[in-house]
Design a protein around this motif. Structure first.
Motif, PDB file in Angstrom:
ATOM      1  N   ILE A 198      -5.795  -9.014  -3.232  1.00 17.41           N
ATOM      2  CA  ILE A 198      -4.826  -7.964  -3.536  1.00 17.41           C
ATOM      3  C   ILE A 198      -4.414  -7.251  -2.257  1.00 17.41           C
ATOM      4  CG2 ILE A 198      -4.379  -5.837  -4.815  1.00 17.41           C
ATOM      5  CD1 ILE A 198      -6.241  -6.756  -6.948  1.00 17.41           C
ATOM      6  N   ASP A 199      -3.108  -7.188  -2.034  1.00 22.38           N
ATOM      7  CA  ASP A 199      -2.528  -6.451  -0.912  1.00 22.38           C
ATOM      8  C   ASP A 199      -1.548  -5.430  -1.471  1.00 22.38           C
ATOM      9  OD1 ASP A 199      -3.230  -7.879   1.847  1.00 22.38           O
ATOM     10  OD2 ASP A 199      -2.971  -9.432   0.328  1.00 22.38           O
ATOM     11  N   MET A 200      -1.617  -4.218  -0.949  1.00 20.05           N
ATOM     12  CA  MET A 200      -0.687  -3.173  -1.372  1.00 20.05           C
ATOM     13  C   MET A 200      -0.107  -2.488  -0.141  1.00 20.05           C
ATOM     14  SD  MET A 200      -1.164  -0.012  -4.073  1.00 20.05           S
ATOM     15  CE  MET A 200      -2.531   0.752  -3.180  1.00 20.05           C
ATOM     16  N   LEU A 201       1.209  -2.283  -0.177  1.00 20.77           N
ATOM     17  CA  LEU A 201       1.914  -1.562   0.886  1.00 20.77           C
ATOM     18  C   LEU A 201       2.582  -0.341   0.282  1.00 20.77           C
ATOM     19  CD1 LEU A 201       3.113  -1.287   3.739  1.00 20.77           C
ATOM     20  CD2 LEU A 201       4.941  -2.861   3.039  1.00 20.77           C
ATOM     21  N   VAL A 202       2.236   0.838   0.806  1.00 24.75           N
ATOM     22  CA  VAL A 202       2.852   2.084   0.345  1.00 24.75           C
ATOM     23  C   VAL A 202       3.549   2.749   1.526  1.00 24.75           C
ATOM     24  CG1 VAL A 202       1.096   2.402  -1.432  1.00 24.75           C
ATOM     25  CG2 VAL A 202       0.797   3.520   0.780  1.00 24.75           C
ATOM     26  N   ASP A 203       4.487   3.629   1.224  1.00 27.70           N
ATOM     27  CA  ASP A 203       5.221   4.319   2.280  1.00 27.70           C
ATOM     28  C   ASP A 203       4.493   5.594   2.694  1.00 27.70           C
ATOM     29  OD1 ASP A 203       7.892   4.569   3.800  1.00 27.70           O
ATOM     30  OD2 ASP A 203       7.624   6.544   2.889  1.00 27.70           O
ATOM     31  N   GLY A 204       4.466   5.862   3.997  1.00 29.04           N
ATOM     32  CA  GLY A 204       3.747   7.018   4.508  1.00 29.04           C
ATOM     33  C   GLY A 204       4.366   8.346   4.134  1.00 29.04           C
ATOM     34  N   PHE A 205       5.676   8.357   3.876  1.00 30.72           N
ATOM     35  CA  PHE A 205       6.338   9.593   3.462  1.00 30.72           C
ATOM     36  C   PHE A 205       6.264   9.768   1.951  1.00 30.72           C
ATOM     37  CE2 PHE A 205      10.036  12.075   2.125  1.00 30.72           C
ATOM     38  CZ  PHE A 205       9.922  13.191   2.941  1.00 30.72           C
ATOM     39  N   GLY A 206       6.479   8.697   1.212  1.00 27.59           N
ATOM     40  CA  GLY A 206       6.479   8.788  -0.240  1.00 27.59           C
ATOM     41  C   GLY A 206       5.104   8.942  -0.847  1.00 27.59           C
ATOM     42  N   SER A 207       4.071   8.432  -0.163  1.00 25.31           N
ATOM     43  CA  SER A 207       2.693   8.481  -0.695  1.00 25.31           C
ATOM     44  C   SER A 207       1.768   9.078   0.366  1.00 25.31           C
ATOM     45  CB  SER A 207       2.227   7.076  -1.069  1.00 25.31           C
ATOM     46  OG  SER A 207       3.132   6.441  -1.933  1.00 25.31           O
ATOM     47  N   PRO A 208       1.938  10.368   0.674  1.00 24.06           N
ATOM     48  CA  PRO A 208       1.224  10.945   1.819  1.00 24.06           C
ATOM     49  C   PRO A 208      -0.164  11.501   1.505  1.00 24.06           C
ATOM     50  CG  PRO A 208       2.722  12.574   0.934  1.00 24.06           C
ATOM     51  CD  PRO A 208       2.883  11.337   0.070  1.00 24.06           C
ATOM     52  N   ASP A 209      -0.505  11.635   0.238  1.00 20.04           N
ATOM     53  CA  ASP A 209      -1.697  12.419  -0.107  1.00 20.04           C
ATOM     54  C   ASP A 209      -2.769  11.628  -0.839  1.00 20.04           C
ATOM     55  OD1 ASP A 209      -0.567  14.805   0.969  1.00 20.04           O
ATOM     56  OD2 ASP A 209       0.671  14.986  -0.828  1.00 20.04           O
ATOM     57  N   LEU A 210      -2.843  10.320  -0.598  1.00 24.40           N
ATOM     58  CA  LEU A 210      -3.895   9.542  -1.231  1.00 24.40           C
ATOM     59  C   LEU A 210      -5.248   9.939  -0.645  1.00 24.40           C
ATOM     60  CD1 LEU A 210      -2.199   6.024  -1.328  1.00 24.40           C
ATOM     61  CD2 LEU A 210      -2.361   7.714  -3.168  1.00 24.40           C
ATOM     62  N   SER A 211      -6.199  10.223  -1.500  1.00 28.50           N
ATOM     63  CA  SER A 211      -7.493  10.738  -1.048  1.00 28.50           C
ATOM     64  C   SER A 211      -8.352   9.625  -0.449  1.00 28.50           C
ATOM     65  CB  SER A 211      -8.233  11.378  -2.217  1.00 28.50           C
ATOM     66  OG  SER A 211      -8.615  10.400  -3.163  1.00 28.50           O
ATOM     67  N   ARG A 212      -9.354  10.038   0.338  1.00 29.88           N
ATOM     68  CA  ARG A 212     -10.289   9.066   0.893  1.00 29.88           C
ATOM     69  C   ARG A 212     -11.024   8.337  -0.220  1.00 29.88           C
ATOM     70  NH1 ARG A 212     -11.501  13.477   4.250  1.00 29.88           N
ATOM     71  NH2 ARG A 212     -13.486  13.785   3.169  1.00 29.88           N
ATOM     72  N   GLU A 213     -11.365   9.058  -1.274  1.00 25.64           N
ATOM     73  CA  GLU A 213     -12.085   8.430  -2.387  1.00 25.64           C
ATOM     74  C   GLU A 213     -11.231   7.347  -3.044  1.00 25.64           C
ATOM     75  OE1 GLU A 213     -13.707  12.258  -1.360  1.00 25.64           O
ATOM     76  OE2 GLU A 213     -11.663  11.662  -1.955  1.00 25.64           O
TER      77      GLU A 213
END
Length: 425
Positions: free
Chosen positions: A67-82
């Motif tokens: 599984i590979d996932m690419l997200v945008d740094g501006f659109g998804s800025p707050d993904l937690s470490r957990e």
């Protein structure tokens, strides 16, 4: 990346409306994946939708699916470490497009975003559209729930989409050699005809394909003889597209635009409404969707041509963002989309008439139209001057480690600077 810009026959296509249909199909496809899942998205939030995607990816990875996932740094800025560590711990590779640090609490990496929404499963099934992974795409979100669309694809077109997303993630790993090895190891996509739909996968980037999506719109509008229906969330296109829509209406084509009546950002409606006089004067019919925010990026021309994707018709999508649309030629799918749009216009939209336009002094309207005309004519060139950099993909776990280290340093400094009761005494 080579779009191809060519029709590929033998496909099946299904329309997915809103999160209720889209999330159910995507999550089910991930659960049934045997070898590989690749996801690209602009927005991923840690709400009930994001957590459901998280759980589906973890379960698939634990049974051996790559599984590979690419997200945008501006659109998804707050993904937690957990959240990130929960994925990386089972082998899910998450990459962030153009991660940017906040400066004084503000995100400055605004331009040239990765705005695509694509999923490819086992090289045999693909999803393309405008729906992000967030709860505001579900009706139970309330009055701010978004109206949006995506398509599910099977057939030879999936092979092209699969190669495209492999190239995209290769940019952030080991380059062309990595890509060639991964592509060689990937099982061949189903190239046998599975349906009757001709499809084209069209993307927009800031190098070789800067105007491909807009060009396909222009070709279809010029060829239209019966009807044009465009439903678009952020509508402020360039001069050429406006000119072709007006020409189509003047030659007798039924041209209808479905735009936002209850926008998520007020400036969206303000910008679009500045074009109303200009368009309606030529016979274009304008409908405002008034139930909820409209997030659609779809269109149909005559009785065969349709497009569904991530590209708005505004300066960001047409001149800056990385986008992806699927274009289909098929009477049955065109008819289905027309029925959905016709129902939307009849039941959920307000048609704008002369009485709805602002009663402005004609001299001011003339001046304003002059400036709008020249802005629409030249903004693609002006926006091309904005900073253009090589896209950088950063492993999300590396970002999480840096943030964790910075947090420890901040906590340590706070502890060193803390005033003890003894010092107070």
């Amino acid at each position: 990346m080579d779009n191809g810009d060519r029709w590929i026959g033998g496909n099946c296509i299904a329309l997915l409306e809103n999160g209720e249909e889209f999330f159910a199909r995507v999550f089910d496809a991930i659960r049934q994946a045997k070898r590989e899942v690749i996801i690209e998205t602009f927005i991923l939030f840690e709400d009930k939708v994001g957590l459901a995607l998280h759980a589906a990816m973890r379960a698939a990875a634990q049974r051996g699916v790559k599984i590979d996932m690419l997200v945008d740094g501006f659109g998804s800025p707050d993904l937690s470490r957990e959240f990130i560590e929960g994925l990386s711990s089972v082998g899910v590779r998450t990459r962030v497009f153009d991660h940017g640090k906040r400066i004084l609490g503000q995100r400055l990496n605004v331009f040239r975003r990765m705005h695509r929404k694509i999923v490819v499963v086992d090289g045999e099934l693909a999803f393309v559209g405008g729906i992000n992974y967030s709860a505001d795409h579900l009706l139970d979100f309330g009055p701010k729930a978004k109206q949006d669309y995506a398509v599910e694809l099977r057939g030879p077109i999936v092979a092209q989409i699969h190669q495209f997303v492999l190239r995209a993630i290769a940019l952030g790993d080991k380059g062309p050699r990595w890509f060639r090895r991964r592509l060689k190891q990937a099982p061949p996509a189903d190239r046998e005809a599975v349906g009757q739909v001709d499809a084209m996968f069209v993307t927009r980037d800031n190098r070789r394909h800067t105007g491909d999506i807009e060009r396909q719109y222009l070709i279809a509008i010029r060829a239209a003889r019966q009807r044009i229906v465009i439903a678009n969330a952020y509508f402020f296109p360039g001069y050429r597209l406006i000119k072709e829509l007006r020409r189509a209406a003047r030659r007798g084509v039924d041209v209808r635009l479905i735009l936002q009546g209850e926008p998520d950002m007020p400036i969206v409606k303000t910008a679009a409404s500045m074009l109303y006089h200009h368009l309606m004067h030529s016979g274009v019919h304008i409908y405002e969707y008034c139930e909820r925010p409209l997030h659609a990026k779809i269109a149909l021309m005559d009785d065969r041509w349709t497009t569904v994707g991530s590209s708005n018709l505004d300066p960001l999508s047409l001149s800056l963002n990385l986008e992806a649309n699927v274009i289909a030629r098929d009477k049955a799918f065109n008819q289905l989309l027309w029925e959905r749009m016709d129902r939307l216009m009849r039941e959920s939209c307000k048609e704008i008439g002369p009485a709805d336009l602002e009663n402005e002094w004609s001299g001011w309207r003339l001046v304003r139209s002059f400036f709008i005309f020249h802005f629409l004519r030249w903004y693609p060139s002006w926006l091309g001057w904005l900073p253009r950099h090589v896209p950088r993909l950063t492993p999300a776990e590396a970002i999480a480690l840096v943030e964790k280290r910075e947090q420890r340093e901040n906590d340590k400094k706070s502890g060193d600077n803390a005033v003890t009761p003894t010092e107070v005494a």
